[in-house]
Write a protein that holds these residues in place. Structure first.
Motif, mmCIF file in Angstrom:
data_model
loop_
_atom_site.group_PDB
_atom_site.id
_atom_site.type_symbol
_atom_site.label_atom_id
_atom_site.label_comp_id
_atom_site.label_asym_id
_atom_site.label_seq_id
_atom_site.Cartn_x
_atom_site.Cartn_y
_atom_site.Cartn_z
ATOM 1 N N ILE A 85 40.059 30.208 56.030
ATOM 2 C CA ILE A 85 41.165 30.786 55.263
ATOM 3 C C ILE A 85 41.208 32.300 55.442
ATOM 4 O O ILE A 85 42.270 32.880 55.667
ATOM 5 C CB ILE A 85 41.067 30.391 53.777
ATOM 6 C CG1 ILE A 85 41.392 28.900 53.628
ATOM 7 C CG2 ILE A 85 42.010 31.223 52.917
ATOM 8 C CD1 ILE A 85 41.181 28.352 52.242
ATOM 9 N N THR A 86 40.063 32.968 55.389
ATOM 10 C CA THR A 86 40.049 34.427 55.589
ATOM 11 C C THR A 86 40.413 34.781 57.025
ATOM 12 O O THR A 86 41.107 35.764 57.260
ATOM 13 C CB THR A 86 38.685 35.033 55.221
ATOM 14 O OG1 THR A 86 37.661 34.373 55.959
ATOM 15 C CG2 THR A 86 38.413 34.913 53.750
ATOM 16 N N PHE A 87 39.969 33.982 57.992
ATOM 17 C CA PHE A 87 40.327 34.202 59.395
ATOM 18 C C PHE A 87 41.843 34.173 59.559
ATOM 19 O O PHE A 87 42.431 35.048 60.193
ATOM 20 C CB PHE A 87 39.672 33.124 60.262
ATOM 21 C CG PHE A 87 40.047 33.181 61.710
ATOM 22 C CD1 PHE A 87 39.358 34.005 62.579
ATOM 23 C CD2 PHE A 87 41.082 32.413 62.206
ATOM 24 C CE1 PHE A 87 39.699 34.061 63.917
ATOM 25 C CE2 PHE A 87 41.432 32.457 63.534
ATOM 26 C CZ PHE A 87 40.740 33.281 64.399
ATOM 27 N N CYS A 88 42.482 33.165 58.987
ATOM 28 C CA CYS A 88 43.931 33.029 59.106
ATOM 29 C C CYS A 88 44.667 34.125 58.345
ATOM 30 O O CYS A 88 45.699 34.614 58.804
ATOM 31 C CB CYS A 88 44.364 31.656 58.621
ATOM 32 S SG CYS A 88 43.806 30.324 59.699
ATOM 33 N N LYS A 89 44.153 34.525 57.192
ATOM 34 C CA LYS A 89 44.788 35.579 56.400
ATOM 35 C C LYS A 89 44.809 36.892 57.158
ATOM 36 O O LYS A 89 45.808 37.612 57.159
ATOM 37 C CB LYS A 89 44.035 35.766 55.088
ATOM 38 C CG LYS A 89 44.886 35.542 53.880
ATOM 39 C CD LYS A 89 44.115 35.786 52.623
ATOM 40 C CE LYS A 89 44.621 34.825 51.584
ATOM 41 N NZ LYS A 89 43.974 34.979 50.315
ATOM 42 N N LYS A 90 43.704 37.218 57.824
ATOM 43 C CA LYS A 90 43.618 38.458 58.597
ATOM 44 C C LYS A 90 44.628 38.486 59.735
ATOM 45 O O LYS A 90 45.119 39.542 60.112
ATOM 46 C CB LYS A 90 42.214 38.629 59.176
ATOM 47 C CG LYS A 90 41.174 38.986 58.161
ATOM 48 C CD LYS A 90 39.820 39.117 58.816
ATOM 49 C CE LYS A 90 38.740 39.399 57.787
ATOM 50 N NZ LYS A 90 37.404 39.439 58.411
ATOM 51 N N LEU A 95 48.536 28.892 55.936
ATOM 52 C CA LEU A 95 47.987 27.544 55.879
ATOM 53 C C LEU A 95 48.692 26.778 54.772
ATOM 54 O O LEU A 95 48.862 27.281 53.666
ATOM 55 C CB LEU A 95 46.487 27.572 55.584
ATOM 56 C CG LEU A 95 45.585 28.103 56.680
ATOM 57 C CD1 LEU A 95 44.149 28.155 56.207
ATOM 58 C CD2 LEU A 95 45.689 27.242 57.909
ATOM 59 N N SER A 96 49.105 25.563 55.086
ATOM 60 C CA SER A 96 49.741 24.747 54.056
ATOM 61 C C SER A 96 48.676 24.017 53.266
ATOM 62 O O SER A 96 47.584 23.765 53.754
ATOM 63 C CB SER A 96 50.700 23.739 54.697
ATOM 64 O OG SER A 96 49.995 22.899 55.566
#
Length: 59
Positions: free
Chosen positions: A12-17, A22-23
């Protein structure tokens, strides 16, 4: 679109950066005032079904 097993804090943090949405629900217990975008959730589920269908088709 990811399976629930991949929705962990690290991913989740990887994608946020990187600005990747993410659904699915947030991790942990939902707050009393949690806002759910049901229309967006429905669109994400429909897209996910299309992807899963492609994987399961023999061609």
């Amino acid at each position: 679109m990811v399976d629930k097993i991949y929705r962990n804090r690290g991913n989740i943090t990887f994608c946020k950066k990187r600005g990747i949405r993410l659904s699915g629900p947030a991790l942990g217990r939902p707050s009393k005032n949690a806002f759910l975008d049901k229309k967006q959730d429905y669109r994400d589920i429909c897209k996910r079904v299309e992807v899963e269908r492609k994987f399961s088709s023999p061609n």
